[in-house]
Motif scaffolding. Sequence first.
Motif, mmCIF file in Angstrom:
data_model
loop_
_atom_site.group_PDB
_atom_site.id
_atom_site.type_symbol
_atom_site.label_atom_id
_atom_site.label_comp_id
_atom_site.label_asym_id
_atom_site.label_seq_id
_atom_site.Cartn_x
_atom_site.Cartn_y
_atom_site.Cartn_z
ATOM 1 N N ARG A 14 0.795 -1.197 0.055
ATOM 2 C CA ARG A 14 0.015 0.033 -0.020
ATOM 3 C C ARG A 14 0.873 1.215 0.154
ATOM 4 N NH1 ARG A 14 -2.383 3.588 3.156
ATOM 5 N NH2 ARG A 14 -4.545 4.195 2.771
ATOM 6 N N ALA A 15 1.842 1.272 0.728
ATOM 7 C CA ALA A 15 2.777 2.544 0.840
ATOM 8 C C ALA A 15 3.555 2.701 -0.476
ATOM 9 C CB ALA A 15 3.834 2.251 1.864
ATOM 10 N N ALA A 16 3.944 1.805 -1.096
ATOM 11 C CA ALA A 16 4.600 1.702 -2.443
ATOM 12 C C ALA A 16 3.628 2.101 -3.444
ATOM 13 C CB ALA A 16 5.082 0.433 -2.797
ATOM 14 N N VAL A 17 2.516 1.596 -3.498
ATOM 15 C CA VAL A 17 1.374 2.283 -4.387
ATOM 16 C C VAL A 17 1.169 3.895 -4.133
ATOM 17 C CG1 VAL A 17 -1.222 2.197 -5.148
ATOM 18 C CG2 VAL A 17 0.253 0.097 -4.811
ATOM 19 N N LEU A 18 0.987 4.570 -2.790
ATOM 20 C CA LEU A 18 0.728 5.555 -2.458
ATOM 21 C C LEU A 18 1.981 6.295 -2.787
ATOM 22 C CD1 LEU A 18 -1.175 5.616 0.902
ATOM 23 C CD2 LEU A 18 -1.892 6.393 -1.304
ATOM 24 N N ALA A 19 3.172 5.969 -2.725
ATOM 25 C CA ALA A 19 4.494 6.726 -3.175
ATOM 26 C C ALA A 19 4.285 7.104 -4.689
ATOM 27 C CB ALA A 19 5.622 6.008 -2.460
ATOM 28 N N ALA A 20 4.176 5.942 -5.304
ATOM 29 C CA ALA A 20 4.106 6.052 -6.980
ATOM 30 C C ALA A 20 2.980 6.777 -7.404
ATOM 31 C CB ALA A 20 3.867 4.556 -7.417
ATOM 32 N N SER A 21 1.822 6.634 -6.618
ATOM 33 C CA SER A 21 0.805 7.519 -7.077
ATOM 34 C C SER A 21 1.145 8.991 -6.986
ATOM 35 C CB SER A 21 -0.709 7.083 -6.099
ATOM 36 O OG SER A 21 -0.896 5.744 -6.588
ATOM 37 N N ARG A 22 1.744 9.425 -5.850
ATOM 38 C CA ARG A 22 1.776 10.595 -5.645
ATOM 39 C C ARG A 22 2.942 11.341 -6.738
ATOM 40 N NH1 ARG A 22 4.225 13.114 0.063
ATOM 41 N NH2 ARG A 22 2.412 12.023 0.979
ATOM 42 N N PRO A 54 -9.886 0.651 -5.289
ATOM 43 C CA PRO A 54 -10.739 0.215 -6.229
ATOM 44 C C PRO A 54 -10.673 1.160 -7.587
ATOM 45 C CG PRO A 54 -12.095 1.351 -4.620
ATOM 46 C CD PRO A 54 -10.395 0.995 -4.236
ATOM 47 N N SER A 55 -9.998 2.281 -7.513
ATOM 48 C CA SER A 55 -10.156 3.375 -8.723
ATOM 49 C C SER A 55 -9.383 4.291 -8.469
ATOM 50 C CB SER A 55 -11.429 3.805 -8.692
ATOM 51 O OG SER A 55 -11.747 4.701 -7.678
ATOM 52 N N LYS A 56 -8.938 5.055 -9.708
ATOM 53 C CA LYS A 56 -7.981 6.097 -9.720
ATOM 54 C C LYS A 56 -8.361 7.285 -8.687
ATOM 55 C CE LYS A 56 -7.521 8.898 -13.191
ATOM 56 N NZ LYS A 56 -7.012 9.370 -14.644
ATOM 57 N N ARG A 57 -9.777 7.440 -8.603
ATOM 58 C CA ARG A 57 -10.149 8.657 -7.727
ATOM 59 C C ARG A 57 -10.038 8.173 -6.404
ATOM 60 N NH1 ARG A 57 -16.376 10.674 -8.196
ATOM 61 N NH2 ARG A 57 -16.942 8.512 -7.395
ATOM 62 N N ALA A 58 -10.137 6.882 -5.941
ATOM 63 C CA ALA A 58 -9.567 6.473 -4.567
ATOM 64 C C ALA A 58 -8.389 6.415 -4.334
ATOM 65 C CB ALA A 58 -10.131 5.045 -4.499
ATOM 66 N N LEU A 59 -7.487 6.182 -5.239
ATOM 67 C CA LEU A 59 -5.937 6.655 -4.991
ATOM 68 C C LEU A 59 -5.709 8.028 -4.967
ATOM 69 C CD1 LEU A 59 -4.378 4.372 -7.750
ATOM 70 C CD2 LEU A 59 -3.470 4.720 -5.454
ATOM 71 N N TYR A 60 -6.418 8.858 -5.832
ATOM 72 C CA TYR A 60 -6.024 10.327 -5.747
ATOM 73 C C TYR A 60 -6.449 10.612 -4.240
ATOM 74 C CZ TYR A 60 -6.210 15.278 -7.118
ATOM 75 O OH TYR A 60 -5.790 16.675 -6.850
ATOM 76 N N LEU A 61 -7.783 10.554 -3.923
ATOM 77 C CA LEU A 61 -8.182 11.084 -2.473
ATOM 78 C C LEU A 61 -7.406 10.615 -1.442
ATOM 79 C CD1 LEU A 61 -11.966 10.566 -3.025
ATOM 80 C CD2 LEU A 61 -10.777 12.598 -2.870
ATOM 81 N N ALA A 62 -6.743 9.470 -1.608
ATOM 82 C CA ALA A 62 -5.934 8.647 -0.508
ATOM 83 C C ALA A 62 -4.518 9.688 -0.651
ATOM 84 C CB ALA A 62 -5.577 7.005 -0.974
#
Length: 365
Positions: A14-22, A54-62
């Motif tokens: 999860r941390a890796a996904v959030l860092a990459a998303s940012r 579950p979605s790009k929007r959920a990622l962005y909000l996170a």
Amino acid sequence: MVRLTRAQQQERTRAAVLAASRREFSEHGYAEAKVDRIAERAELTRGAVYSNFPSKRALYLAVLLDLVEEAGAGQVPASSPGPAEALGAFARAWLERLPLADEPPAAGHLQLRSLAGVVADEPARTALAQVTRLEALLLALALESRAPRQRRVRLAELVLTLLHGSGHLAEVAPGFGDPFDVVRACEQLAGIDLADTWDPPHLPYVTPAQPSQERWVPPADLPDQLTGRRVGFGDAGVIAVLGTGRLEAAEEAVRAARPGDRVTVAVVTSDAAELGRLVRLRISDLTGCLRRAFAPDAWPRLHLVLDDQAVVASAVGVPQADDATEVAVRIEAGTVVARAQGRGAAHAAAAAGAPDSTPSGGTGP
């Protein structure tokens, strides 16, 4: 080599996904960001990304929520200033998110907590409108702590309109306007007379709460979004379970409550990943600014919990909570003494047992 537990591995993913998303959102913005590129940045599969979000929007909000939580609350004042000074401090804290004029647009949008293109469907628009009304109530209650008989919701709405307008201009016309002028304008608004009263025309027609004698079994404690401390549900008072489409009813509970009542609002949703995270983002952002402008004695007399797992809703007797839910109970001496459901339930439960529950046109407590 130490073997990670399943929970530790999930947290690392999860941390890796959030860092990459940012990084992805900072470089490309929300609209142009790609989940495939996020997966590649995180050295994960697309399926691994979607198993956490579950979605790009959920990622962005996170990602936005992480940014807000990293910012922290800052210095809490030892004593609350007058309304003008408090609004100035609130505005300064809010305006710190404005990007520099030469900042890359995508990174600037992220810093602004921009929701442009994110909140496009009707459920999300409804939730955003409702949480904005809740934000205005929270700011107003802090202002009212220094003038208890004067409703300040319209003033709070005006201040938030000015601040969000400044944020929008910073996004579409970087460099326009002077933030210091906005701060001074917010300070001056404290003295404006908006003839603000509390007298909703529908309240006299709300069905009264039903008397009850049910044993109250409180659920586990949850974090209070306003204070950051955990809040229990064993004390007497009013609990209103509100879906993201009914958050405006929080004021109905607050205004009808008796002096000294403990009022708790539990927010529920059928979409915790997106709508729930949207509410958490906006409330966390607002309370961070509130805590820098008002001392704890002026924080809203309201407990606000995000009931993502519907534990409060289940305890209150809501089998399937969703975004349209409005159910409220009054608790006394370990017993549910009044229960209400549907539009006006928050008001009905808070007013139950009072000598006169009919609105008088005043500002409420």
